[in-house]
Design a protein around this motif. Structure first.
Motif, PDB file in Angstrom:
ATOM      1  N   LYS A 221       8.945   8.826   8.816  1.00  0.00           N
ATOM      2  CA  LYS A 221       8.230  10.029   9.260  1.00  0.00           C
ATOM      3  C   LYS A 221       8.169  11.077   8.152  1.00  0.00           C
ATOM      4  CE  LYS A 221       8.089  13.325  13.103  1.00  0.00           C
ATOM      5  NZ  LYS A 221       7.995  14.548  12.300  1.00  0.00           N
ATOM      6  N   ARG A 222       9.235  11.190   7.374  1.00  0.00           N
ATOM      7  CA  ARG A 222       9.243  12.159   6.288  1.00  0.00           C
ATOM      8  C   ARG A 222       8.207  11.775   5.228  1.00  0.00           C
ATOM      9  NH1 ARG A 222      10.375  15.562   8.429  1.00  0.00           N
ATOM     10  NH2 ARG A 222       9.292  16.604   6.747  1.00  0.00           N
ATOM     11  N   PHE A 223       8.053  10.467   4.958  1.00  0.00           N
ATOM     12  CA  PHE A 223       7.012  10.013   4.039  1.00  0.00           C
ATOM     13  C   PHE A 223       5.627  10.364   4.584  1.00  0.00           C
ATOM     14  CE2 PHE A 223      10.057   7.181   1.873  1.00  0.00           C
ATOM     15  CZ  PHE A 223       9.580   7.234   0.574  1.00  0.00           C
ATOM     16  N   ILE A 224       5.399  10.062   5.860  1.00  0.00           N
ATOM     17  CA  ILE A 224       4.087  10.290   6.468  1.00  0.00           C
ATOM     18  C   ILE A 224       3.732  11.772   6.446  1.00  0.00           C
ATOM     19  CG2 ILE A 224       2.813  10.175   8.646  1.00  0.00           C
ATOM     20  CD1 ILE A 224       4.382   7.571   9.241  1.00  0.00           C
ATOM     21  N   ASP A 225       4.698  12.624   6.797  1.00  0.00           N
ATOM     22  CA  ASP A 225       4.443  14.074   6.800  1.00  0.00           C
ATOM     23  C   ASP A 225       4.185  14.594   5.389  1.00  0.00           C
ATOM     24  OD1 ASP A 225       4.810  13.998   9.497  1.00  0.00           O
ATOM     25  OD2 ASP A 225       6.760  14.986   9.512  1.00  0.00           O
ATOM     26  N   THR A 226       4.976  14.112   4.430  1.00  0.00           N
ATOM     27  CA  THR A 226       4.823  14.586   3.047  1.00  0.00           C
ATOM     28  C   THR A 226       3.486  14.162   2.460  1.00  0.00           C
ATOM     29  OG1 THR A 226       7.222  14.493   2.725  1.00  0.00           O
ATOM     30  CG2 THR A 226       5.857  14.554   0.741  1.00  0.00           C
ATOM     31  N   LEU A 227       3.072  12.931   2.746  1.00  0.00           N
ATOM     32  CA  LEU A 227       1.802  12.417   2.214  1.00  0.00           C
ATOM     33  C   LEU A 227       0.604  12.823   3.070  1.00  0.00           C
ATOM     34  CD1 LEU A 227       3.016   8.813   1.292  1.00  0.00           C
ATOM     35  CD2 LEU A 227       2.546  10.691  -0.297  1.00  0.00           C
ATOM     36  N   ARG A 228       0.895  13.457   4.225  1.00  0.00           N
ATOM     37  CA  ARG A 228      -0.151  13.919   5.146  1.00  0.00           C
ATOM     38  C   ARG A 228      -1.073  12.773   5.544  1.00  0.00           C
ATOM     39  NH1 ARG A 228      -1.729  19.685   2.139  1.00  0.00           N
ATOM     40  NH2 ARG A 228       0.366  20.595   2.262  1.00  0.00           N
ATOM     41  N   LEU A 229      -0.455  11.696   5.977  1.00  0.00           N
ATOM     42  CA  LEU A 229      -1.209  10.512   6.360  1.00  0.00           C
ATOM     43  C   LEU A 229      -1.622  10.590   7.823  1.00  0.00           C
ATOM     44  CD1 LEU A 229       0.952   7.720   4.688  1.00  0.00           C
ATOM     45  CD2 LEU A 229      -1.191   8.676   3.838  1.00  0.00           C
ATOM     46  N   ALA A 230      -2.848  10.198   8.102  1.00  0.00           N
ATOM     47  CA  ALA A 230      -3.293  10.073   9.484  1.00  0.00           C
ATOM     48  C   ALA A 230      -2.699   8.799  10.081  1.00  0.00           C
ATOM     49  CB  ALA A 230      -4.822  10.020   9.536  1.00  0.00           C
ATOM     50  N   GLU A 231      -2.671   8.766  11.412  1.00  0.00           N
ATOM     51  CA  GLU A 231      -2.043   7.613  12.078  1.00  0.00           C
ATOM     52  C   GLU A 231      -2.728   6.308  11.715  1.00  0.00           C
ATOM     53  OE1 GLU A 231      -0.937   6.098  16.609  1.00  0.00           O
ATOM     54  OE2 GLU A 231      -1.688   8.131  16.267  1.00  0.00           O
ATOM     55  N   ASN A 232      -4.059   6.328  11.595  1.00  0.00           N
ATOM     56  CA  ASN A 232      -4.773   5.083  11.278  1.00  0.00           C
ATOM     57  C   ASN A 232      -4.694   4.704   9.807  1.00  0.00           C
ATOM     58  OD1 ASN A 232      -6.367   7.118  10.321  1.00  0.00           O
ATOM     59  ND2 ASN A 232      -8.279   6.401  11.258  1.00  0.00           N
ATOM     60  N   ASP A 233      -4.062   5.555   8.989  1.00  0.00           N
ATOM     61  CA  ASP A 233      -3.841   5.230   7.574  1.00  0.00           C
ATOM     62  C   ASP A 233      -2.413   4.738   7.319  1.00  0.00           C
ATOM     63  OD1 ASP A 233      -6.409   5.824   6.713  1.00  0.00           O
ATOM     64  OD2 ASP A 233      -5.953   7.948   6.420  1.00  0.00           O
ATOM     65  N   THR A 234      -1.614   4.637   8.357  1.00  0.00           N
ATOM     66  CA  THR A 234      -0.216   4.209   8.234  1.00  0.00           C
ATOM     67  C   THR A 234      -0.083   2.772   8.706  1.00  0.00           C
ATOM     68  OG1 THR A 234       0.548   6.467   8.651  1.00  0.00           O
ATOM     69  CG2 THR A 234       2.154   4.699   8.912  1.00  0.00           C
ATOM     70  N   ILE A 235       0.427   1.916   7.831  1.00  0.00           N
ATOM     71  CA  ILE A 235       0.604   0.500   8.170  1.00  0.00           C
ATOM     72  C   ILE A 235       2.095   0.178   8.215  1.00  0.00           C
ATOM     73  CG2 ILE A 235       0.151  -1.884   7.474  1.00  0.00           C
ATOM     74  CD1 ILE A 235      -2.312  -0.871   5.963  1.00  0.00           C
ATOM     75  N   VAL A 236       2.561  -0.194   9.389  1.00  0.00           N
ATOM     76  CA  VAL A 236       3.948  -0.646   9.546  1.00  0.00           C
ATOM     77  C   VAL A 236       3.882  -2.044  10.145  1.00  0.00           C
ATOM     78  CG1 VAL A 236       6.225  -0.139  10.471  1.00  0.00           C
ATOM     79  CG2 VAL A 236       4.649   1.745   9.965  1.00  0.00           C
TER      80      VAL A 236
END
Length: 367
Positions: A227-242
């Motif tokens: 989550k800290r990576f996602i918030d820092t990089l300001r990634l949208a949900e559809n740009d996050t691949i897990v």
């Protein structure tokens, strides 16, 4: 188990051993993930034995990877694939729409750019900002990595903490503890420091954008870190691949690479494991002794016993005495001496992030 050739990837990392078996259609047949606690040979044996019990004496191709995998592959005469290459193979096969992949391991971090020219970056010999770093911080907060994740869920403030070096990070954290910062804030701040270290140390100014995949054990098992990576990089949900099995992606890549190798019976691989004794049981070079004889030791002891602090009984003491308290970054020490410098009382304890309370405890004990 069907009569077919399987494909094994064995990832022997700095802190964990991962194994994965794929069939010819890249379906996951078996997987295992466990820490080796520096007993690599025993863990490899346990992992392969458990695989044998689950899958039987299957015919499988095998490729090793990971920071500790090269020497093992040489002893067992098994193919080896470098971990960054293995991870990239898995990404290209299973999540091909990835633009950037971030993978954290026990003592390494990697960023791979897939858009445009393939570019792969990996940290050096320092384990700052990796899984081992997270373990150190968790120990400092008297928990484990999972406990650190639970603490981070409750955070309200992010404090600056160094991640390049564990020593620097501990210094920053100890100051925060002494100033009364909450453990939840420190846990989240430690995760943020990992993010900062990874991005600044590996991206080096190149943007991380598009579809970003998060791989490796720490990012799989610790959602608050991700989550800290996602918030820092300001990634949208559809740009996050897990992806599913994100903790096995290096092993997945090794399994894919093994397809080009000759298959072996799993039992024959297990039977070869005793040759690893020569890898893991080698004695390190010994330093020369401090003293070459008993006489040298006696001379040293005599010279250093000339100056010493003498003790006296505190319970029967009468007269003037003097109290000193040393409130340090991690410990609090106290002593009482008489007018001749004799030690009447001493106390040494970890201040547990609250030096004022510890000092009160010492004074109560003296009283």
């Amino acid at each position: 188990m069907p009569d077919q050739i399987l494909h094994m990837g064995l990832d022997i990392g700095s802190t964990t051993v991962k194994i994965i078996l794929l069939d010819n259609n890249d379906n996951l047949v078996y997987s295992d993930y466990r820490r080796h606690y520096a007993d690599v040979k025993k863990t490899i044996s346990a992992v392969l034995e458990k695989t044998y019990q689950a899958a039987g004496n299957v015919l499988t191709t095998v490729a090793l990877t990971g920071s500790a995998g090269l020497s093992v592959s040489q002893r067992l005469d098994i193919g080896f694939v470098q971990e960054v290459i293995a991870c990239s193979k898995a990404v290209e096969q299973f999540i091909p729409d990835t633009d950037v992949a971030i993978e954290l391991g026990g003592e390494d971090a990697k960023i791979s750019y897939f858009t445009g020219n393939l570019e792969q970056r990996m940290n050096g010999s320092c384990a700052g900002g990796t899984g081992a770093f997270i373990d150190q911080i968790a120990t400092l907060l008297e928990t484990d990595a999972f406990g650190l994740n639970e603490l981070a869920k409750l955070h309200k403030t992010i404090h600056p903490i160094a991640a390049r070096c564990g020593v620097f990070a501990k210094t920053d954290i100890q100051v925060l503890l002494n100033e009364g910062a909450s453990r939840a804030d420190i846990a989240a701040s430690a995760f943020q420091s990992v993010v900062n270290q990874t991005i600044s140390g590996l991206a080096c100014g190149r943007p991380i954008k598009g579809k970003v995949a998060f791989l490796g054990g720490p990012l799989y098992f610790l959602p608050e870190l991700k989550k800290r990576f996602i918030d820092t990089l300001r990634l949208a949900e559809n740009d996050t691949i897990v992806p599913e099995h994100a903790q096995f992606y290096v092993a997945l890549g090794a399994a894919k690479a093994s397809r080009e190798l000759e298959p072996v019976q799993l039992k024959s691989l297990i039977d070869k494991l005793p040759v690893l004794d020569s890898v893991f049981n080698q004695e390190t070079t010994r330093l020369a002794p401090l003293f070459t004889s008993e006489e040298e030791l006696r001379e040293f002891s005599l010279a250093h016993s000339a100056s010493r602090v003498y003790s006296a009984d505190f319970s029967s003491f009468q007269g003037r005495c003097f109290l000193g308290i040393d409130s340090g970054s991690t410990t609090t020490k106290a002593c009482i001496i008489d007018q001749q410098g004799n030690l009447l009382y001493s106390y040494y304890t970890n201040n547990e992030g609250n030096p004022l309370l510890t000092s009160k405890k010492i004074l109560t004990d003296i009283y």
